[in-house]
Enzyme design. Structure first.
Site, PDB file in Angstrom:
ATOM      1  N   ASP A 157       1.007  -1.167   0.112  1.00  0.00           N
ATOM      2  CA  ASP A 157      -0.222  -0.058  -0.091  1.00  0.00           C
ATOM      3  C   ASP A 157       0.779   1.370  -0.130  1.00  0.00           C
ATOM      4  O   ASP A 157       1.840   1.058   0.686  1.00  0.00           O
ATOM      5  CB  ASP A 157      -0.727  -0.025   1.232  1.00  0.00           C
ATOM      6  CG  ASP A 157      -2.198   0.786   1.032  1.00  0.00           C
ATOM      7  OD1 ASP A 157      -2.117   1.962   0.606  1.00  0.00           O
ATOM      8  OD2 ASP A 157      -3.183   0.413   1.257  1.00  0.00           O
ATOM      9  N   LYS A 190      -3.717   6.196 -12.765  1.00  0.00           N
ATOM     10  CA  LYS A 190      -2.424   5.167 -12.801  1.00  0.00           C
ATOM     11  C   LYS A 190      -2.716   3.856 -12.024  1.00  0.00           C
ATOM     12  O   LYS A 190      -1.956   3.005 -12.542  1.00  0.00           O
ATOM     13  CB  LYS A 190      -1.263   6.105 -12.218  1.00  0.00           C
ATOM     14  CG  LYS A 190      -0.881   7.367 -13.325  1.00  0.00           C
ATOM     15  CD  LYS A 190       0.333   8.099 -12.652  1.00  0.00           C
ATOM     16  CE  LYS A 190       0.976   8.897 -13.691  1.00  0.00           C
ATOM     17  NZ  LYS A 190       2.270   9.299 -13.156  1.00  0.00           N
ATOM     18  N   THR A 249      -4.698   6.620   0.555  1.00  0.00           N
ATOM     19  CA  THR A 249      -5.996   6.470   1.358  1.00  0.00           C
ATOM     20  C   THR A 249      -6.181   5.494   2.100  1.00  0.00           C
ATOM     21  O   THR A 249      -6.906   5.486   2.910  1.00  0.00           O
ATOM     22  CB  THR A 249      -7.066   6.503   0.248  1.00  0.00           C
ATOM     23  OG1 THR A 249      -7.193   5.114  -0.497  1.00  0.00           O
ATOM     24  CG2 THR A 249      -7.264   7.642  -0.639  1.00  0.00           C
ATOM     25  N   GLY A 250      -5.008   4.253   2.228  1.00  0.00           N
ATOM     26  CA  GLY A 250      -5.256   3.332   3.159  1.00  0.00           C
ATOM     27  C   GLY A 250      -4.429   3.800   4.503  1.00  0.00           C
ATOM     28  O   GLY A 250      -3.730   4.643   4.525  1.00  0.00           O
ATOM     29  N   TYR A 282     -12.269   7.677 -12.122  1.00  0.00           N
ATOM     30  CA  TYR A 282     -12.403   6.359 -11.687  1.00  0.00           C
ATOM     31  C   TYR A 282     -12.945   5.210 -12.167  1.00  0.00           C
ATOM     32  O   TYR A 282     -12.722   4.362 -12.497  1.00  0.00           O
ATOM     33  CB  TYR A 282     -13.353   6.440 -10.097  1.00  0.00           C
ATOM     34  CG  TYR A 282     -13.613   5.415  -9.356  1.00  0.00           C
ATOM     35  CD1 TYR A 282     -12.395   4.888  -8.854  1.00  0.00           C
ATOM     36  CD2 TYR A 282     -14.727   5.006  -9.042  1.00  0.00           C
ATOM     37  CE1 TYR A 282     -12.609   3.842  -7.850  1.00  0.00           C
ATOM     38  CE2 TYR A 282     -15.035   3.779  -8.135  1.00  0.00           C
ATOM     39  CZ  TYR A 282     -13.819   3.125  -7.762  1.00  0.00           C
ATOM     40  OH  TYR A 282     -14.215   2.171  -6.744  1.00  0.00           O
TER      41      TYR A 282
END
Length: 312
Positions: free
Chosen positions: A31, A91, A35-36, A145
């Protein structure tokens, strides 16, 4: 098995990790943490079969040894997240998918792509079946998205058809539960946060737009079943129990009896889907999967998780 999860410290990635570790597998979580969150996997810090690599999969990942399964879960997944990180979202769902498919080919790994119900856009049919091609605005305010995930699906099928990579694709519908980012703007966590703090519950339009909410543990069980099934085309995963946004707001408020929140209506944002509901016939037939946790029980679990940490 040795399993790689991109987005392994995200909301769903961390719950999937818990499930796979409970099955006795080794999990390598990757990760970049845009956002994690590390706290989502903090409980696994000393777990002997879990490791974490901070890395952005838009760059090739060097990993020694075998990899039996690759779950590509990495991507901002909320409007706030992917609008803030538009280029990164494009990406990770293009070059990131490409890089992990290259790894899957080299290591002879089975690969699962976590796609989204947003591939259907603002759908002209309801519920949405996997053979529906969608109604997506390719330059709209959610296109970074929607279209990136559509490309990611195409990329996955290209590697399967041309190079024989053993691939799977899931389309995830609205999911909720503990470890959601309280500030990412998604409807359930927004309502819970507002209701706990006696703030107005923000409903857009008249609240007649629909969603179907699947609890996180049901969802990751479906993801795991898809990985282990012999089927390569997309499978919808979500709860077919369709409900309006206004009804969700009222249910959340009712589950917090101390809340004095009122409902506040605001103008609809652009490209917000009017309906969202999965046809899960394929999941039932191929996976023998259906959601088990009722919305009331799931919302109750989530409210308890956030009750103390979200109160101001």
């Amino acid at each position: 098995m040795r399993i790689l999860i991109s987005g392994g410290s995200g909301f769903l990635g961390s719950h999937l990790t818990d499930l796979l570790l409970a099955q006795g597998h080794e999990v390598v979580a990757v990760d970049n943490l845009i956002t994690g969150k590390r706290e989502n996997i903090a409980h696994l810090k000393n777990h002997p079969h879990h490791s974490f690599i901070q890395h952005d999969v838009i760059e090739p990942l060097k990993l020694d040894g075998p990899v039996d399964r690759i779950y590509h879960m990495a991507s901002p997944a909320s409007p706030i997240g992917y609008v803030k990180h538009q280029v990164a979202t494009m990406k990770v769902n293009s070059q990131g998918t490409w890089n992990l498919l290259e790894m899957a080919e080299k290591k002879n790994s089975r690969f699962l792509m976590a796609s989204t119900s947003e591939c259907y856009g603002d759908p002209a049919i309801n519920p949405q079946r996997e053979d529906y091609w969608g109604n997506v605005n390719p330059i709209g305010l959610r296109s970074m998205y929607d279209e990136a995930k559509r490309f990611s699906e195409a990329c996955t099928m290209a590697y399967h058809r041309e190079r024989g990579v053993d691939t799977r694709i899931i389309r995830i519908f609205n999911t909720y539960g503990p470890r959601m980012d309280p500030y990412d703007g998604r409807v359930v966590i927004n309502f819970i946060k507002q209701a706990l703090n006696n703030e107005p519950l923000t409903v857009y339009g008249e609240g007649k737009q629909t969603r179907s909410l699947c609890y996180c543990t049901d969802l990751v069980r479906g993801i795991n079943l898809t990985m282990e099934a012999d089927f390569h085309e997309p499978i919808n995963l979500g709860n077919p129990d369709e409900v309006t946004i206004l009804q969700i707001a009222k249910e959340v408020r009712d589950l917090i009896p101390t809340s004095t929140s009122k409902i506040e209506f605001k103008p609809m944002p652009p490209d917000d889907p009017r309906v969202r509901c999965p046809d899960i016939t394929r999941a039932k037939q191929i996976l023998n999967w259906t959601p088990l946790i009722s919305r009331r029980d799931g919302l109750g679990k989530m409210i308890e998780f956030y009750r103390d940490q979200l109160k101001k």
